[in-house]
Enzyme design. Structure first.
Site, mmCIF file in Angstrom:
data_model
loop_
_atom_site.group_PDB
_atom_site.id
_atom_site.type_symbol
_atom_site.label_atom_id
_atom_site.label_comp_id
_atom_site.label_asym_id
_atom_site.label_seq_id
_atom_site.Cartn_x
_atom_site.Cartn_y
_atom_site.Cartn_z
ATOM 1 N N GLY B 53 0.776 -1.239 0.000
ATOM 2 C CA GLY B 53 0.000 0.000 0.000
ATOM 3 C C GLY B 53 0.800 1.277 0.000
ATOM 4 C CD1 TRP B 55 4.001 2.970 -5.047
ATOM 5 C CD2 TRP B 55 3.031 2.902 -7.044
ATOM 6 N NE1 TRP B 55 4.996 2.838 -5.978
ATOM 7 C CE2 TRP B 55 4.430 2.792 -7.216
ATOM 8 C CE3 TRP B 55 2.228 2.878 -8.175
ATOM 9 C CZ2 TRP B 55 5.017 2.668 -8.478
ATOM 10 C CZ3 TRP B 55 2.818 2.753 -9.427
ATOM 11 C CH2 TRP B 55 4.205 2.645 -9.588
ATOM 12 C CG ASP B 116 -2.278 -6.727 -3.813
ATOM 13 O OD1 ASP B 116 -1.444 -6.086 -4.474
ATOM 14 O OD2 ASP B 116 -2.082 -7.900 -3.424
ATOM 15 C CG ASP B 132 -6.926 -12.662 -10.375
ATOM 16 O OD1 ASP B 132 -6.117 -11.848 -10.868
ATOM 17 O OD2 ASP B 132 -7.100 -13.813 -10.804
ATOM 18 C CG ASP B 169 4.974 -0.986 -7.682
ATOM 19 O OD1 ASP B 169 5.784 -1.187 -8.602
ATOM 20 O OD2 ASP B 169 5.322 -0.828 -6.501
ATOM 21 C CE LYS B 209 7.550 -2.989 -9.905
ATOM 22 N NZ LYS B 209 7.772 -3.724 -8.650
#
Lengths: 1091, 374
Positions: B53, B55, B116, B132, B169, B209
């Site tokens: 967490g 970000w 997440d 997911d 990320d 990312k």
């Protein structure tokens, strides 16, 4: 630009990369995927018979074979191709591999594939594929021409569409001619077992049988068994094996395929970890689970064996599981069945054997046939072993045998084996607590037979046994020594010393010139507290009655104070005889064997710390090839974890020891012995934690491993090429084991177990390649057209990943740096008997002193008066500091130090001064801030950078400097920013940079430069995008600045080496220039020139 | 190794603890922001693969609390000090300004949704979902979280009130098999992009990312069809030795007729084709002299073998001031440094049980042979 014809091209020579696919073909071949190449090996000779590049830029991940049609299906990533295999004559000849119809992209990663048992009429081959999104795809290879194999077309059709959820593994198996059963493992620990009809015309209906949370971590391997015979497990007719991140192997009963459950989307309201209900109704029964492997488990496979497991079902085969993991081992699991009181069958998994098969990490591929198993490692080697193999049996030599063998029963409770030694590969001479001498013969079935050879009071409280081939010696408290030759099987006394025997050592006798051959070793005895050691030479003579008796000659060797003998050897140097003794504190002493010496012989020379302060455990010698008369090579092992080679020379009545080789072994620290195999390989043995390990130092492979409880026990070992026999005391019993077959054979052994971080090629008389890797090892390779890259030595000294390597100009020294301020200097000696390349090492005293990394350095030889070599070594540290050291005769002196800014320095380059005679030297540094900085080593203790110039946006990862015809320099830099910088450094310090910002799609991590002609260079760059590019760079020295630099991109090729870190120019056997690309593996490219 | 050795090895690890970030990756987003001004005019954000967490923490501090967060300055000062000392000889005056701290300015109508696989500790003002991102069922969850009036029965997968910025990320647990790891990472990126396509407003930004490895130029080429500007950025807080970088895509411009769909997502098999006009302008070989004196050589499309294979190399930008902490450098700790505990302890790995079992059976390294589990 592209139209321009440049004279140079790169051609692929060969590579040594992770073996990502292995499959047996027929009875005699093994096919492997090594990067982009499909390679065929003949199993018998383990030699390569054929090789073909299948995909231009994709590694092969699996191979399916159909030997009856000579067809092979190869896939990797999302690509698939059909290959034919043609044998060209007999077994020794070449195998022709040919791609039929190119390759096809199925659009998604392929996890598994299986041949359809009933391809349609026009199909040559039909394959069912499972993708990473759990789609079932039909891939047909059709021949359009009349000649099967010509004009093959490939088509794919999605039979069942995939989901969005990503898989980590899948296995597809055919239940009948049209029905596929599929097990899919997800990233979140679930397994989906589903089936589908497979028909090219109709839309298939998929049926989900089970969806269940199978593991606590990602599922990396699943395997569906074929239909099992009733007797195999007595119950389940089909099982599923799975393995995972959670380090467990699990076995599930999937006999019931009538069960149908809703699809994943229907039952899941929540997604992510722990979202499927633990107690859901859609899980098959879990039969057994077990934990194994040190790290993640990648693959599970079933192994069937023709063995009666159930008397009621003599035809049923036995079933076991083999698992392969990140820890580079294979584990074999036996499935055992028991029946509970209520009559329910219960199953459990038992680890039956662990096979360490590869160095470093990861078994990436494996295959199991009826007879054999093969694995492919990240280290680029292939291991071959039997499909089913049990550890060599460990047998106990029963103490009761001693009772049977005794004439009058002694005190049975106290009768145990005390000391023992192999006199041949199946016979041990042992002493007992009751003072008896017995010969124990070990039978192949694990039993043993005993023959007593009398009892001696002097052996009751203390005894020791030593042996050489065919002869054993027994000594006791009184100092009386008995001999027991195998050829007479009689015990006789041969020597006597005064006092309690402390040590007894044997050496092959020296055959004097013109002397009669003598097979009885010389015996060296030391006694407690004595200042001399007693040496007895023994010769057998036959007396009148034909019995053997012994003539002896005695000499005394004077021991230095505190010198406790632990090893002994007789050698002959330049027609003179010497005894060499090793001590408990790591020293060696030499004695000249003067004849008829009445007084104790004084040592000619002693050298200390040959094995640190630890015992020298064994000594052997080899003569040099003819021409070196006055020296021999002395091999020793020690409890410092090393073996060493000294050049022992006799000159002017003096014996001198010169260390030429000493390296740490991958086991130890207690290295206990060594010998030479008939084909002159070096074999060493010792202990690693609780195991006794025999290791071939030439092939760098373990030969045998026995779990014996560790070093603190009596033991004896008799080597042989298949592993040898080992016996040891465990509690009060005598155990033994004999290995008659090597646990596995390896093809291409000797690669790094982790990614290579640095490479350097020597420019001396013989080209040597040094590589340093993340596995902390440095390896020395030679390169030849026939054998490719072969590893000569592995240097284990660093404790962190290697950062940089450099050879001295003459190739006699190798320098290495790593983290924790580790810095080593390695002295190289060529042509050492048995070991070929001798290497000995000296560490920088600050090694391990802090957690700083020495990112780069430059070592340049300093001209000195007097003996020895001296080097100026400038090191760049991760905390932005720089230090200049002088290394001379093993000592380090700090000359100067300084600080850069805050960025991590990455490399140091020497800058040759073109301006006449100058006492100061210039260097350049590169850093993670993308700048180069120049420094002057002008003799002052404080270093400061003089000039800074920006080239890249961030880290400069590699660089090379070349001097142009006008005295200016061309600096080539590789940037993390995907760019390549070409900078012209004028003699007065001006820098002009031409930058190619998008030279690669990812960080440019390595480059190497070949000078084609004056001011004309071939620059080869490599990146983690797995591309290697060739650039031609010409500098017009008449012009200034970047206008003077012309650059063309000539070529862009794929390399199978991932994570490229470094590159070096290599000279190929025919004198051509090559480029060696290193990362996860090694790749050799030839630079060809068209005239 | 002592507790503080990681502090020395990694300045950002230490700084994260000192400034209360849940992970060092907070600095990566801050440094990306320094270069791209990501939060300019932004009020609605989706943070994918958000755990633990850090970000979301940045989003919370910048958007909700309106703080002006930045990196600490002591290494900066050290750098300036070096330069100052070197220039001391010259008469030139170097002024080192101490900027005044402006007052906090919270933004209005801020909406931040974090998703997440792993459960995440709550953050004030942020909606956290455990789901997911590759799964179709996540879309209605997300749309509902963004817009409470959303009717789950609606067939639309596009947000009524779209967002300004989508961040991701996420990275998989790497296996070491490079091409598989790159593939899995690209699938995560596609999953994030497919979700973004459903919720991002035209002109919006997407930051994710990326592993700079084999075939990354195929991904760049796809992104440039959907966004006007695509840059690959490497923050100084990301190590040079790591393949990690961030793709920063701005001005979302979906091609005409493009419809986001999680049933037929981009990535596995489906690609977007550039609309014939605007995109894929061919670059000509040229030389350009930059302000800093470096001459850049553009090779030109003809030599790049790019267009015909759907490949394109995005421009690279290093983010964060050069004088910022270098993630590769070792650092001298200040006098009397006290090593702090991490703000958020790491989540339990799946092999946690294995470690516990092994411990019970006598240690990890003593005996590798493990028996059957009961």
């Amino acid at each position: 630009m592209s139209a321009r014809q440049e004279p140079h091209r790169l051609h692929h020579e060969h590579h040594k990369v992770p073996v990502t696919a292995t499959t047996f073909y027929a009875d005699d071949l093994l096919l492997t995927g090594e990067g982009t190449h499909l390679v065929a090996y003949q199993l018998e000779s383990q030699s390569q018979r054929g090789s073909l590049e299948i995909f231009p830029s994709q590694a092969i991940h699996n191979i399916l074979v159909q030997p009856e049609s000579n067809k092979i299906v190869v896939y990797g990533g999302s690509l698939i191709a059909l290959v034919s295999l043609v044998r060209n004559g007999d077994a020794a000849s070449e195998i022709i591999l040919e791609i039929l119809g190119g390759y096809n992209d199925v659009g998604d990663w392929i996890f598994d594939a299986a041949f359809s048992p009933s391809p349609e009429q026009e199909e040559l081959i039909c394959v069912a594929l499972i993708t990473a999104h759990n789609a079932l795809i039909r891939c047909s290879f059709k021949s359009s021409g009349s000649d099967p194999g010509s004009d093959v077309s490939i088509s794919t059709k999605t039979v069942v569409a995939g989901s969005n959820c990503i898989l980590y593994c899948a296995h597809i198996s055919w239940l009948d001619n049209s029905l596929c059963l599929i097990a899919s493992g997800t990233a979140f620990g679930d397994i989906i077992l589903w089936s589908s009809h497979f028909d090219s015309n109709k839309t298939a209906l998929a049926k989900t049988h089970y969806i269940f949370p199978a593991h606590e971590g990602s599922v990396f391997g699943v395997q569906i068994s074929p239909l099992l015979e009733e007797g195999t497990l007595r119950g389940p007719s089909r099982v599923l094996a799975s393995c995972s991140d959670d380090r467990t192997v699990r076995l599930w009963d999937i006999s019931d395929l009538d069960c149908q459950c809703p699809s994943l989307t229907e039952i899941q309201r929540e997604t992510g970890f722990g979202s499927t209900d633990e107690n859901n109704a859609y899980a098959p029964p879990l039969l057994a689970r077990a934990m194994g492997h040190i790290s993640r488990i990648w693959t599970v496979r079933f192994v069937f064996e023709e063995k009666i497991v159930d008397d009621l079902y003599p035809a049923a085969k036995s079933l076991s599981i083999a698992s392969f993991g990140e820890d580079a081992t294979r584990i074999t699991w036996d499935i055992t069945k028991s029946t509970s009181a209520t009559g329910i069958n219960q199953y459990s998994l038992h680890q039956s054997r662990v096979y360490p098969l590869h160095s470093g990490k990861n078994i990436w591929s494996s295959t199991v046939s009826d007879k054999r198993c093969a694995t492919g490692g990240a280290d680029g080697s292939i291991a071959l072993l039997p499909a089913v193999d049990k550890s060599p049996g460990v047998s106990e030599i029963k103490n009761e045998l001693l009772l049977l063998a005794s004439e009058q029963a002694p005190n049975a409770a106290k009768e145990v084996y005390k000391s023992f030694a192999f006199v041949s590969n199946d016979t041990i001479i042992a002493t007992t607590a009751q003072g008896r001498i017995v010969a124990v013969t070990l039978n192949q079935d694990g039993t043993s037979t005993l023959e007593p050879f009398g009892g001696y009071d002097s052996l009751k409280s203390f005894s020791m046994v030593a042996s050489a081939s065919d002869v054993a010696f027994v000594a006791g408290i009184g100092g009386l020594v008995h001999i027991w030759p195998q050829w007479t099987r009689r015990c006789a006394s041969v020597a006597e010393v005064h006092g309690k025997v402390a040590g007894m050592f044997l050496s092959e006798p020296i055959i004097s010139n013109g002397g009669v051959e003598n097979k009885i070793p010389s015996v060296l005895l030391t006694t407690v507290g004595a200042s001399t050691a007693h040496l007895t030479d023994i010769r057998a003579v036959l007396d009148n009655s034909g019995l053997e008796s012994y003539e002896t000659a005695h000499r005394n060797l004077k021991l230095a104070p505190g010198f406790i003998v632990t090893s002994f050897l007789l050698v002959r140097i330049d027609h003179r005889d010497f005894a060499i003794l090793g001590s408990r504190s790591g020293s060696l002493a030499a004695y000249q064997m003067l004849t008829n010496a009445d007084v104790p012989i004084e040592p000619t020379s002693i050298i200390a710390h040959c094995h640190g302060k630890d015992a020298v455990t064994a000594l052997k010698w080899r003569s040099y090839p003819t021409g070196v008369e006055n020296s021999i090579c002395l091999f020793s092992t020690g409890r410092d974890g090393t073996y060493a080679v000294h050049k022992v020379s006799y000159q002017d009545s003096l014996v001198s020891f010169g260390l030429v080789h000493q390296i740490e072994l991958p086991f130890g620290p207690n290295i206990e012995g060594l010998d030479f195999t008939p084909d002159d390989q070096l074999r060493v043995w010792g202990f690693k934690s609780k195991n006794f390990v025999v290791h071939n130092a030439t092939t760098q492979q373990d030969v045998a491993t026995t779990q014996c409880g560790g070093v603190h026990r009596n033991w004896t070992y008799e080597p042989s090429s298949s592993g040898g026999a080992f016996a040891w005391n465990q509690a009060s019993t005598l155990m033994w084991t004999a290995q008659t077959r090597l646990p596995h054979r390896s093809i291409h052994a000797g690669g790094h177990g982790r990614e290579i971080k640095a490479v350097a090629v020597s420019t001396g008389t013989r080209q040597l390649i040094a590589t340093g890797a993340e596995d902390t090892d440095i390896k020395i390779f030679s390169h030849s057209a026939q054998r490719g890259l072969s590893c000569l030595q592995t240097l284990r000294k660093h404790n962190t990943g290697i950062q940089h390597l450099q050879w001295s100009e003459d190739g006699y020294y190798l320098f290495s740096s790593a983290g924790f301020e580790e810095f080593n200097v390695w002295k190289i000696t060529q042509h050492v008997p048995v070991v070929d390349i001798g290497v000995c090492e000296s560490s920088h005293p600050r090694s391990g002193g802090s957690d700083l990394r020495i990112m780069g350095f430059n070592a340049s030889q300093r001209v000195v008066d007097g003996p020895g070599d001296a080097f100026d070594v400038t090191m760049a540290y991760s905390d932005s500091s720089i230090k200049h050291w002088l290394y001379s005769n093993g000592t380090w002196t700090l000359q100067a130090s300084g600080d850069y800014l805050t960025a991590c320095l990455t490399q140091v380059l020497p800058l040759s001064s073109q301006s006449g005679i100058s006492t100061s030297k210039q260097i350049l540094t590169t850093a993670t801030d993308g700048h180069v900085a120049s420094w002057r080593l002008d003799g002052s203790e404080k270093l400061g950078w003089r000039q800074r110039h920006k080239i890249h946006q961030n880290a400069i990862l590699d660089e090379s400097i070349h001097y142009l015809s006008d005295g200016s320099a061309l600096l080539v830099t590789a940037g993390d920013d995907n760019g390549i910088g070409l900078s012209r450094l004028s003699a007065d310090g001006e820098i002009a940079t031409l930058l190619i910002p998008r030279a690669h799609a990812a960080a440019v991590t390595a480059l190497a430069v070949h000078k084609a002609s004056n001011d004309h260079y071939c620059v080869v760059s490599a990146s983690i995008d797995q591309r290697v590019k060739l650039w031609e760079v010409r500098v017009d020295v008449a012009r200034q600045g970047t206008e003077s630099i012309e650059v063309y991109k000539v070529q862009n090729v794929f390399t199978s080496v991932a994570d490229v870190s470094s590159m070096a120019v290599l000279q190929l056997n025919d004198g051509a220039t090559g480029f060696l690309v290193c990362g996860v593996g090694m790749d050799v490219w030839r630079l060809s020139t068209s005239s | 190794m002592g507790k503080s050795s990681k502090d020395k090895r990694d300045a950002y690890y230490r700084l994260a603890k000192e400034q209360g970030w849940r992970a060092r990756s907070a600095f990566k987003l801050l440094q990306l922001d320094e270069e791209f001004d990501l939060f300019e005019g932004v009020t609605r954000v989706v943070d994918l693969c958000a755990a633990p967490g850090s970000w979301s923490q940045v989003l919370s501090r910048v958007l909700i609390k309106g703080e002006r967060v930045g990196r600490a300055a002591y290494e900066d000062k050290r750098h300036k000090e070096f330069l100052r000392l070197r220039q001391a000889a010259s008469a030139e005056q170097v002024s080192i300004d101490e900027p005044e701290t402006p007052a906090n300015q919270p933004r209005k109508d801020v909406k931040i949704v974090a998703i997440d696989l792993q459960p995440m500790s709550p953050l004030e003002g942020i909606t956290c979902l455990k789901a997911d991102i590759t799964h179709p069922s996540t879309i209605p969850l997300l749309l509902n979280a963004l817009d409470p009036d959303f009717v789950p029965t609606s067939t639309s997968v596009e947000a009524a009130q779209p967002v300004d910025l989508v961040l991701s990320d996420g990275a998989p647990d790497v296996t070491g098999l490079h091409d598989l790891d790159i593939y899995i990472q690209s699938q995560l990126l596609w999953a994030a992009l497919n979700l973004a396509l459903c919720v991002l407003k035209p002109g919006g930004k997407f930051v994710a990312k990326i592993f700079r490895g084999k075939d990354v130029d195929l991904l760049y080429a796809q992104m440039t069809i959907l966004f006007e500007h695509v840059t690959v950025a490497k923050p100084r807080s990301s190590r040079a030795s790591s393949v990690e970088a961030f793709i920063v895509c701005t001005n979302f411009q979906p091609p005409k007729g493009f419809k986001a769909s999680l049933e037929n997502p981009l990535g596995a098999g489906r690609t977007v084709k550039p609309s014939s006009e605007a995109k894929g302008e061919r670059t000509q070989a040229c030389r350009r002299t930059r302000a800093d004196g470096i001459t850049e050589l553009e090779l030109g499309s003809d030599t790049e073998d790019e267009d015909q294979h759907g490949r394109w190399i995005a421009p690279f930008l290093a983010c964060g001031d050069l004088s910022a902490f270098d993630a590769d450098a070792s650092h001298k700790l200040p006098e009397g440094h006290v090593s702090l505990d991490p703000v958020q302890p790491p989540t339990a790995p799946p092999y946690k049980r294995a470690l516990e079992e092994r411990k019970k059976m006598g240690g990890a390294y003593g005996k590798t042979k493990l028996g059957e589990m009961k």
